[in-house]
Motif scaffolding. Sequence first.
Motif, short mmCIF file in Angstrom:
data_model
loop_
_atom_site.label_atom_id
_atom_site.label_comp_id
_atom_site.label_asym_id
_atom_site.label_seq_id
_atom_site.Cartn_x
_atom_site.Cartn_y
_atom_site.Cartn_z
N LYS A 1 0.85 -1.18 0.00
CA LYS A 1 0.00 0.00 0.00
C LYS A 1 0.89 1.23 0.00
CE LYS A 1 -3.68 2.07 2.75
NZ LYS A 1 -4.44 1.96 4.00
N GLU B 1 0.99 5.26 0.44
CA GLU B 1 0.22 6.37 0.98
C GLU B 1 1.02 7.66 0.88
OE1 GLU B 1 -2.42 5.36 4.54
OE2 GLU B 1 -0.66 4.10 4.85
N ASN B 2 0.30 8.76 0.93
CA ASN B 2 0.92 10.07 1.01
C ASN B 2 1.69 10.16 2.32
OD1 ASN B 2 0.86 13.04 1.95
ND2 ASN B 2 0.43 13.17 -0.24
N GLU C 1 -0.17 10.75 5.48
CA GLU C 1 -1.02 9.68 5.99
C GLU C 1 -0.22 8.59 6.71
OE1 GLU C 1 -4.35 9.97 5.75
OE2 GLU C 1 -3.95 11.90 4.78
N ILE C 2 1.07 8.55 6.48
CA ILE C 2 1.92 7.53 7.09
C ILE C 2 2.10 7.84 8.57
CG2 ILE C 2 4.31 6.70 7.15
CD1 ILE C 2 4.27 6.87 4.08
N ASP D 1 3.81 1.46 8.08
CA ASP D 1 3.28 2.00 6.83
C ASP D 1 4.43 2.17 5.83
OD1 ASP D 1 0.68 2.35 7.97
OD2 ASP D 1 1.43 4.14 8.98
N ASN E 1 3.80 -2.00 4.69
CA ASN E 1 2.99 -1.71 3.50
C ASN E 1 3.85 -1.26 2.33
OD1 ASN E 1 0.72 -2.24 5.03
ND2 ASN E 1 0.31 -0.10 5.47
N LEU F 1 6.68 10.55 -1.86
CA LEU F 1 5.44 10.18 -1.15
C LEU F 1 4.53 11.38 -0.96
CD1 LEU F 1 6.74 7.59 1.46
CD2 LEU F 1 5.65 7.19 -0.75
N ILE G 1 1.90 11.64 -3.85
CA ILE G 1 0.77 10.72 -3.88
C ILE G 1 -0.47 11.47 -3.43
CG2 ILE G 1 -0.14 8.56 -2.91
CD1 ILE G 1 2.43 7.76 -4.08
N LYS H 1 -3.88 12.38 -1.74
CA LYS H 1 -4.45 12.01 -0.44
C LYS H 1 -5.84 11.44 -0.62
CE LYS H 1 -1.98 15.53 2.09
NZ LYS H 1 -2.05 16.62 3.01
#
Length: 181
Positions: A25, A27-28, A31-32, A114, A137, A176, A179, A181
């Motif tokens: 996965k 993520e931005n 978000e991590i 993450d 992830n 990252l 990416i 959101k």
Amino acid sequence: MLEFVKDFRRKQIIRELKNAKRDKKIENIDEIKNIGVICNLDYEQNWNIVYHFAKVMENQGKTVRIMAMRQKDQDLSFVVTHQATYICRNKTDFNFWGLPNWECIRDFVEQPYDLLIDTTGEDNFFAQYIALRTKANLKAAYATPSEDPSDIFDLIIRGEGQIDLKDFFNNIIEYLGMIKK
């Protein structure tokens, strides 16, 4: 001859671990929440960069854990205590094959990450083993054009020569951050 046998066994272990299932996965960076960092304790300057990265991420509300391997007879007086640093430092922390003992790595590898970042910047059995034992992830690493760690890591930052840790961390954060959101 003994090193050949050890190397053969290590490659066999890595092949076996590559077959483990995990959810990938991306993520931005905002978000991590949980980050793992694998590093060598080789130079004070490199440790300071890893430590600074951990503190910056923690100031942003993220949890950072560091798994470090001491180089042979490396003086560790420069290591600033970080609340979640795990160090394999003694010969007794490794078995005959060069695998870190489970007691030494368990707390680190059982965490849900993450993002897992390998900062060793080289084809390194310790880093590969730790990366494959986690269920992170997203796994990130540095590699030269002649290396292909894509069977272990998902995000690979390529460069010439030795890793520049500051640039490496900045690249990961930058990519990252792109990416959605």
